[in-house]
Design a protein around this motif. Structure first.
Motif, PDB file in Angstrom:
ATOM      1  N   ARG A  47     -25.103  31.284  34.918  1.00  0.00           N
ATOM      2  CA  ARG A  47     -25.668  32.566  34.513  1.00  0.00           C
ATOM      3  C   ARG A  47     -24.841  33.181  33.386  1.00  0.00           C
ATOM      4  O   ARG A  47     -23.619  33.205  33.457  1.00  0.00           O
ATOM      5  CB  ARG A  47     -25.730  33.524  35.703  1.00  0.00           C
ATOM      6  N   THR A  48     -25.536  33.665  32.375  1.00  0.00           N
ATOM      7  CA  THR A  48     -24.844  34.278  31.239  1.00  0.00           C
ATOM      8  C   THR A  48     -24.388  35.693  31.613  1.00  0.00           C
ATOM      9  O   THR A  48     -24.880  36.256  32.587  1.00  0.00           O
ATOM     10  CB  THR A  48     -25.773  34.388  30.022  1.00  0.00           C
ATOM     11  N   PRO A  49     -23.463  36.272  30.820  1.00  0.00           N
ATOM     12  CA  PRO A  49     -23.044  37.650  31.110  1.00  0.00           C
ATOM     13  C   PRO A  49     -24.230  38.630  31.093  1.00  0.00           C
ATOM     14  O   PRO A  49     -24.178  39.659  31.746  1.00  0.00           O
ATOM     15  CB  PRO A  49     -22.061  37.960  29.972  1.00  0.00           C
ATOM     16  N   ALA A  50     -25.292  38.311  30.352  1.00  0.00           N
ATOM     17  CA  ALA A  50     -26.455  39.197  30.291  1.00  0.00           C
ATOM     18  C   ALA A  50     -27.454  38.913  31.409  1.00  0.00           C
ATOM     19  O   ALA A  50     -28.561  39.453  31.412  1.00  0.00           O
ATOM     20  CB  ALA A  50     -27.137  39.080  28.939  1.00  0.00           C
ATOM     21  N   GLY A  51     -27.065  38.045  32.355  1.00  0.00           N
ATOM     22  CA  GLY A  51     -27.888  37.843  33.543  1.00  0.00           C
ATOM     23  C   GLY A  51     -28.947  36.770  33.440  1.00  0.00           C
ATOM     24  O   GLY A  51     -29.758  36.601  34.348  1.00  0.00           O
ATOM     25  N   LYS A  52     -28.961  36.028  32.329  1.00  0.00           N
ATOM     26  CA  LYS A  52     -29.980  34.985  32.170  1.00  0.00           C
ATOM     27  C   LYS A  52     -29.513  33.697  32.859  1.00  0.00           C
ATOM     28  O   LYS A  52     -28.366  33.282  32.692  1.00  0.00           O
ATOM     29  CB  LYS A  52     -30.199  34.742  30.671  1.00  0.00           C
ATOM     30  N   TRP A  60     -24.824  24.606  20.243  1.00  0.00           N
ATOM     31  CA  TRP A  60     -24.173  25.206  21.415  1.00  0.00           C
ATOM     32  C   TRP A  60     -22.703  24.835  21.520  1.00  0.00           C
ATOM     33  O   TRP A  60     -21.895  25.635  21.982  1.00  0.00           O
ATOM     34  CB  TRP A  60     -24.949  24.861  22.692  1.00  0.00           C
ATOM     35  N   ARG A  86     -21.056  27.386  19.100  1.00  0.00           N
ATOM     36  CA  ARG A  86     -20.997  28.740  19.653  1.00  0.00           C
ATOM     37  C   ARG A  86     -20.054  28.821  20.851  1.00  0.00           C
ATOM     38  O   ARG A  86     -19.202  29.694  20.939  1.00  0.00           O
ATOM     39  CB  ARG A  86     -22.391  29.162  20.136  1.00  0.00           C
ATOM     40  N   GLU A 134     -16.400  30.629  21.620  1.00  0.00           N
ATOM     41  CA  GLU A 134     -16.314  31.716  22.615  1.00  0.00           C
ATOM     42  C   GLU A 134     -15.239  31.432  23.661  1.00  0.00           C
ATOM     43  O   GLU A 134     -14.524  32.332  24.078  1.00  0.00           O
ATOM     44  CB  GLU A 134     -17.650  31.870  23.344  1.00  0.00           C
TER      45      GLU A 134
END
Lengths: 140, 172
Positions: free
Chosen positions: A84-89, A112, A115, A119
């Motif tokens: 899960r991403t920090p934005a909830g996806k 990816w 990126r 990160e």
């Protein structure tokens, strides 16, 4: 059964058998390209290691963003399960065994890596690291 | 015989009352849904936009921001809320064209934006949907602990509460 229907059936079966092979080809090409680049950077290059890939995937780094210190920060602790991403996806599982359609588009893989390595590690990943990581996911 | 059997209307009274209750409740719900009728924002239909804008977060509906907001955002993808979200130039053009064409103040998006863009100054290009005055008003009753909940964590996580957000529905 009509002869045309039989022919269609045979073609369908042939396609069904060929598809998994076709799906693996781009990943093999990617690994070959990473191997060539790794060898160019280091003549002592001796192949990729799924074990090193696992270490890379689970290790905590300090050079990237504080909220994503490891690959597992977003991808989750289990490569066969979702993350899960920090934005909830939700992020689909990374392991090839549960998600065979992954790594079929080299441009997407490279996008990816660029990126996410920036990160998490605070730098781009080397061809050796990319190959190790992809070998780990292929083995799972 | 007739004396022992209860009078038919009495036997029917309970199911009838129940049925009336169900109909009444449905009408109430329907009325509510219609009252909040501005809560549908068409989801992204373009597959490239959906893929590029929907990998890390919900692919937000273009009608939720004005065109100038999307234009500003697409010019700053290298620092997209702190992340590098840059894409190939051709892809960026396609995404920008789609977002602008369906923005909340464009012909295609305006019917869906409803009151969401009310109170946004004409010279402002807000970047966060959650900073729109109308958005804040709609969410003013959500307590702080709910935002901090581990299943929510960020105001960008519409899906945590609006479970049908991916299909465009943002009712309560």
């Amino acid at each position: 059964m009509q002869p045309t229907a039989l022919r269609r059936l045979a073609a369908g079966i042939a396609l069904g058998l060929a598809l998994p092979l076709a799906a693996a080809a781009p990943r093999d090409d990617l690994l070959a390209a990473y191997a060539a680049a790794a060898k160019a950077a280091n003549p002592a290059f001796a192949g990729f290691s799924a074990e090193r890939g696992q270490t890379l995937h689970t290790r905590q780094f300090a050079g990237g963003k504080p909220d994503t210190p490891a690959c597992t920060s977003c991808h989750g602790p289990d490569v066969r399960g979702p993350g899960r991403t920090p934005a909830g996806k939700a992020v689909e599982a990374m392991a090839v065994s549960v998600n065979p359609s992954r790594y079929a588009d080299p441009a997407k893989v490279e996008k990816w890596f660029k990126r996410n390595c920036n990160e998490v590690l605070g730098r781009e990943c080397t061809p050796q690291e990319k190959g190790d990581w992809l070998s780990f996911m292929s083995a799972r | 015989m007739t004396a022992r059997t209860p009078f038919p209307p009495r036997r029917l009274a309970r199911p009838l009352a129940l049925a009336l209750l169900v109909v009444g409740f449905s009408a109430l719900l329907l009325g509510r849904a219609q009252a909040g009728g501005g809560h549908y924002y068409p989801p992204v239909a373009d597959p490239v936009v959906r893929e590029e804008c929907g990998s890390c977060h919900l692919a937000f509906a273009p009608s939720m921001l004005p065109a100038r907001s999307w234009q500003k955002m697409m010019g700053e993808l290298q620092n997209h809320f702190g992340d590098d979200a840059s894409v190939e130039p051709a892809t960026a053009r396609r995404i920008a064209d789609y977002l602008v064409a369906n923005a909340g103040d464009s012909a295609a998006g305006r019917p869906y934006a409803g009151k969401l863009l009310r109170g946004v100054p004409p010279e402002a290009a807000p970047q966060r949907i959650s900073e729109l005055p109308k958005w804040r008003k709609e969410h003013r009753e959500v307590p702080d602990w709910e935002w901090r909940h581990k299943e929510v964590r960020t105001r960008a996580n519409c899906l945590a509460c609006h479970t049908a957000a991916e299909r465009g529905y943002y009712d309560d």
